[in-house]
Enzyme design. Structure first.
Site, PDB file in Angstrom:
ATOM      1  N   SER A 108       0.851  -1.197   0.000  1.00  0.00           N
ATOM      2  CA  SER A 108       0.000   0.000   0.000  1.00  0.00           C
ATOM      3  C   SER A 108       0.879   1.236   0.000  1.00  0.00           C
ATOM      4  O   SER A 108       2.008   1.208   0.495  1.00  0.00           O
ATOM      5  CB  SER A 108      -0.871   0.012   1.264  1.00  0.00           C
ATOM      6  OG  SER A 108      -1.424   1.306   1.457  1.00  0.00           O
ATOM      7  N   SER A 109       0.347   2.328  -0.515  1.00  0.00           N
ATOM      8  CA  SER A 109       1.144   3.568  -0.553  1.00  0.00           C
ATOM      9  C   SER A 109       1.324   4.163   0.848  1.00  0.00           C
ATOM     10  O   SER A 109       2.120   5.072   1.036  1.00  0.00           O
ATOM     11  CB  SER A 109       0.452   4.607  -1.449  1.00  0.00           C
ATOM     12  OG  SER A 109      -0.819   4.934  -0.910  1.00  0.00           O
ATOM     13  N   CYS A 110       0.622   3.614   1.849  1.00  0.00           N
ATOM     14  CA  CYS A 110       0.780   4.177   3.206  1.00  0.00           C
ATOM     15  C   CYS A 110       2.085   3.716   3.858  1.00  0.00           C
ATOM     16  O   CYS A 110       2.405   4.113   4.975  1.00  0.00           O
ATOM     17  CB  CYS A 110      -0.407   3.800   4.083  1.00  0.00           C
ATOM     18  SG  CYS A 110      -0.382   2.102   4.584  1.00  0.00           S
ATOM     19  N   TYR A 137      -0.723  -0.788  10.209  1.00  0.00           N
ATOM     20  CA  TYR A 137      -0.954  -1.391   8.891  1.00  0.00           C
ATOM     21  C   TYR A 137       0.287  -1.232   8.025  1.00  0.00           C
ATOM     22  O   TYR A 137       0.751  -2.185   7.396  1.00  0.00           O
ATOM     23  CB  TYR A 137      -2.148  -0.706   8.236  1.00  0.00           C
ATOM     24  CG  TYR A 137      -2.505  -1.201   6.871  1.00  0.00           C
ATOM     25  CD1 TYR A 137      -2.279  -0.408   5.748  1.00  0.00           C
ATOM     26  CD2 TYR A 137      -3.093  -2.446   6.695  1.00  0.00           C
ATOM     27  CE1 TYR A 137      -2.621  -0.853   4.485  1.00  0.00           C
ATOM     28  CE2 TYR A 137      -3.438  -2.898   5.428  1.00  0.00           C
ATOM     29  CZ  TYR A 137      -3.202  -2.091   4.323  1.00  0.00           C
ATOM     30  OH  TYR A 137      -3.546  -2.528   3.078  1.00  0.00           O
ATOM     31  N   LYS A 141       2.738  -4.128   6.333  1.00  0.00           N
ATOM     32  CA  LYS A 141       2.978  -4.214   4.892  1.00  0.00           C
ATOM     33  C   LYS A 141       4.475  -4.118   4.580  1.00  0.00           C
ATOM     34  O   LYS A 141       4.978  -4.780   3.665  1.00  0.00           O
ATOM     35  CB  LYS A 141       2.200  -3.113   4.166  1.00  0.00           C
ATOM     36  CG  LYS A 141       0.700  -3.374   4.113  1.00  0.00           C
ATOM     37  CD  LYS A 141       0.405  -4.636   3.312  1.00  0.00           C
ATOM     38  CE  LYS A 141      -1.056  -5.003   3.311  1.00  0.00           C
ATOM     39  NZ  LYS A 141      -1.324  -6.229   2.522  1.00  0.00           N
ATOM     40  N   HIS A 180     -12.921   3.467   3.303  1.00  0.00           N
ATOM     41  CA  HIS A 180     -12.069   4.555   2.807  1.00  0.00           C
ATOM     42  C   HIS A 180     -12.962   5.697   2.339  1.00  0.00           C
ATOM     43  O   HIS A 180     -14.181   5.568   2.242  1.00  0.00           O
ATOM     44  CB  HIS A 180     -11.191   4.052   1.659  1.00  0.00           C
ATOM     45  CG  HIS A 180     -10.128   3.093   2.101  1.00  0.00           C
ATOM     46  ND1 HIS A 180     -10.275   1.727   2.016  1.00  0.00           N
ATOM     47  CD2 HIS A 180      -8.923   3.303   2.680  1.00  0.00           C
ATOM     48  CE1 HIS A 180      -9.195   1.141   2.489  1.00  0.00           C
ATOM     49  NE2 HIS A 180      -8.355   2.073   2.899  1.00  0.00           N
TER      50      HIS A 180
HETATM   51  O1  GFB Z   1      -9.508   7.091   2.717  1.00  0.00           O
HETATM   52  P1  GFB Z   1      -9.218   7.408   4.134  1.00  0.00           P
HETATM   53  O2  GFB Z   1     -10.096   6.814   5.177  1.00  0.00           O
HETATM   54  O3  GFB Z   1      -7.730   6.949   4.501  1.00  0.00           O
HETATM   55  O4  GFB Z   1      -9.241   9.029   4.362  1.00  0.00           O
HETATM   56  P2  GFB Z   1      -6.288   7.497   4.107  1.00  0.00           P
HETATM   57  C1  GFB Z   1      -8.742   9.879   3.390  1.00  0.00           C
HETATM   58  C2  GFB Z   1      -9.086  11.311   3.786  1.00  0.00           C
HETATM   59  O5  GFB Z   1     -10.508  11.509   3.593  1.00  0.00           O
HETATM   60  C3  GFB Z   1      -8.825  11.674   5.264  1.00  0.00           C
HETATM   61  C4  GFB Z   1     -11.060  12.170   4.721  1.00  0.00           C
HETATM   62  O6  GFB Z   1      -8.303  12.974   5.303  1.00  0.00           O
HETATM   63  C5  GFB Z   1     -10.217  11.632   5.868  1.00  0.00           C
HETATM   64  O7  GFB Z   1     -10.348  12.481   7.017  1.00  0.00           O
HETATM   65  N1  GFB Z   1     -12.498  11.896   4.839  1.00  0.00           N
HETATM   66  C6  GFB Z   1     -13.486  12.829   4.781  1.00  0.00           C
HETATM   67  C7  GFB Z   1     -13.056  10.690   5.055  1.00  0.00           C
HETATM   68  N2  GFB Z   1     -14.692  12.255   4.978  1.00  0.00           N
HETATM   69  C8  GFB Z   1     -14.454  10.914   5.152  1.00  0.00           C
HETATM   70  C9  GFB Z   1     -15.322   9.813   5.412  1.00  0.00           C
HETATM   71  O8  GFB Z   1     -16.554   9.938   5.519  1.00  0.00           O
HETATM   72  N3  GFB Z   1     -14.723   8.589   5.515  1.00  0.00           N
HETATM   73  C10 GFB Z   1     -13.360   8.420   5.405  1.00  0.00           C
HETATM   74  N4  GFB Z   1     -12.845   7.167   5.511  1.00  0.00           N
HETATM   75  N5  GFB Z   1     -12.496   9.455   5.180  1.00  0.00           N
HETATM   76  C11 GFB Z   1      -5.675   4.961   4.103  1.00  0.00           C
HETATM   77  C12 GFB Z   1      -5.180   3.996   5.148  1.00  0.00           C
HETATM   78  O9  GFB Z   1      -5.390   6.264   4.588  1.00  0.00           O
HETATM   79  O10 GFB Z   1      -4.989   4.803   2.874  1.00  0.00           O
HETATM   80  C13 GFB Z   1      -5.310   2.589   4.635  1.00  0.00           C
HETATM   81  O11 GFB Z   1      -5.938   4.177   6.332  1.00  0.00           O
HETATM   82  C14 GFB Z   1      -4.679   2.436   3.275  1.00  0.00           C
HETATM   83  O12 GFB Z   1      -4.697   1.730   5.523  1.00  0.00           O
HETATM   84  C15 GFB Z   1      -5.172   3.487   2.325  1.00  0.00           C
HETATM   85  O13 GFB Z   1      -3.290   2.545   3.403  1.00  0.00           O
HETATM   86  C16 GFB Z   1      -4.432   3.384   1.006  1.00  0.00           C
HETATM   87  O14 GFB Z   1      -6.142   7.667   2.659  1.00  0.00           O
HETATM   88  O15 GFB Z   1      -5.947   8.650   5.001  1.00  0.00           O
END
Ligand code: GFB
Length: 315
Positions: A108-110, A137, A141, A180
């Site tokens: 993953s890119s994280c 996580y 990875k 996500h």
């Molecule tokens: O996609 P996300 O949950 O994970 O959040 P990451 C991306 C951005 O969207 C954050 C915002 O800044 C969240 O605060 N956001 C706004 C929301 N509204 C929402 C909402 O309703 N739901 C969610 N989920 N986010 C992930 C990692 O990080 O990247 C995983 O947690 C994985 O493990 C993935 O590596 C590729 O993009 O921040």
């Protein structure tokens, strides 16, 4: 890979695994094998050993993982690190013991440092501190990457590792706490439209930037890499374009056809400010992504409408 080779897709029902299964079927690979997590708990070594003894796959796509969005990662770091370490350690070790010709590990890119130059190149791995919200996580990875590289060095295993950017597409997780951002936006705007809610609450400030790749493009890249790449170095797989969460929200709102307002709950985390990856190495090999973001979100929303999120079944 030959069309007659036996191919194990670990995690075949997930976002990535189901896209890989669709792609393999479409390309005529007729001997894909899989097990649901109820049939085979990949965290249990003896069960994984028995599976490999029975099936003896020639190739393995290791797409099985415990995944989730920013809140799930922050809330359950112990489950994320345990499940992912156990799953990958068992599948990689059993692939070695049973002489799997080639294994592709999905990272993953994280895995990259929170503050590194953008776009992020593969060599930036382990050059700085990780993003706290998904450190567990990311560490699991990174361990998977290092295990594939160590097995290549010590045993000569042809095990490769790819690092996709944020993914979306059919069969995604729409649970509002665990998902996500992109599937969460689709569901939130859709339900607000149906209920005629005056506004939708989104998390954070909307300022972080994210890159997105449709999972069918990822599956295409994984098949390409499985057939053309035999090196130990990790490979990024991205679309090459990012946008702010705010811009993404406006795009999804337009596609879903919601006309209400957006408010931002800044008590929720933003996560890493940006994680645009460089896919130059893969592009120079000859691969390019084909599904643009607007087209991809429209297709995904159409799939969402067919899927009854309430009880997780197709309507
Ligand atoms: O996609 P996300 O949950 O994970 O959040 P990451 C991306 C951005 O969207 C954050 C915002 O800044 C969240 O605060 N956001 C706004 C929301 N509204 C929402 C909402 O309703 N739901 C969610 N989920 N986010 C992930 C990692 O990080 O990247 C995983 O947690 C994985 O493990 C993935 O590596 C590729 O993009 O921040």
């Amino acid at each position: 890979m030959e069309k007659s080779d036996k191919i194990y897709v670990a995690g075949h029902r997930g976002l990535v695994g189901s896209a890989l299964t669709r792609k393999l079927r479409a390309e005529g690979y007729s001997r894909a094998v899989f097990r649901t997590s109820a049939e085979l708990d990949l965290r249990r070594q003896e069960k994984v050993e028995r599976f490999f003894q029975e099936e003896k796959p020639d190739y393995v796509f290791l797409a099985a993982a415990r995944v989730g969005g920013i809140l799930a990662n922050s809330a359950f770091p112990g489950q994320f690190i345990y499940d992912n370490l156990m799953i990958q350690a068992n599948v990689i070790e059993c692939s070695r013991i049973h002489g799997v010709k080639k294994l592709l590990f999905l990272g993953s890119s994280c895995i990259y440092p929170r503050a590194c130059p953008q776009p992020i190149k593969e060599e930036y791995l382990l050059t700085g501190p990780l993003e706290p919200t998904n450190e567990s996580y990311a560490v699991s990875k990174i361990a998977g990457i290092k295990m594939c590289q160590a097995y290549r060095r010590e045993y000569g295993c042809n095990f490769i590792a790819v690092m996709p950017t944020n993914l979306y597409g059919p069969n995604d997780n729409y649970d509002l706490e665990a998902s996500h951002v992109l599937p969460a936006l689709i569901r939130k705007f859709h339900e607000a439209k149906i209920r005629k809610d005056p506004f939708v609450v989104l998390w954070g400030t909307g300022t972080p930037r994210r890159e997105f790749l449709h999972v069918d493009d990822l599956a295409d890249a994984c098949l390409y890499v499985m057939n053309h790449y035999d090196e130990g170095e990790i490979l990024n797989i991205g679309s090459g374009e990012d946008l702010s969460v705010r811009e993404l929200a406006l795009l999804v709102r337009k596609i879903v056809g919601y006309s209400g307002e957006i408010s931002w709950d800044e008590t929720k985390p933003d996560g890493t400010p940006r994680k645009l990856i460089s896919s130059d190495r893969l592009v120079q090999m000859g691969w390019t992504c084909r599904i643009g973001l607007q087209e991809g979100i429209s297709k995904t929303y159409s799939d969402f409408l067919k899927f009854d999120v309430g009880n997780g079944s197709i309507r």
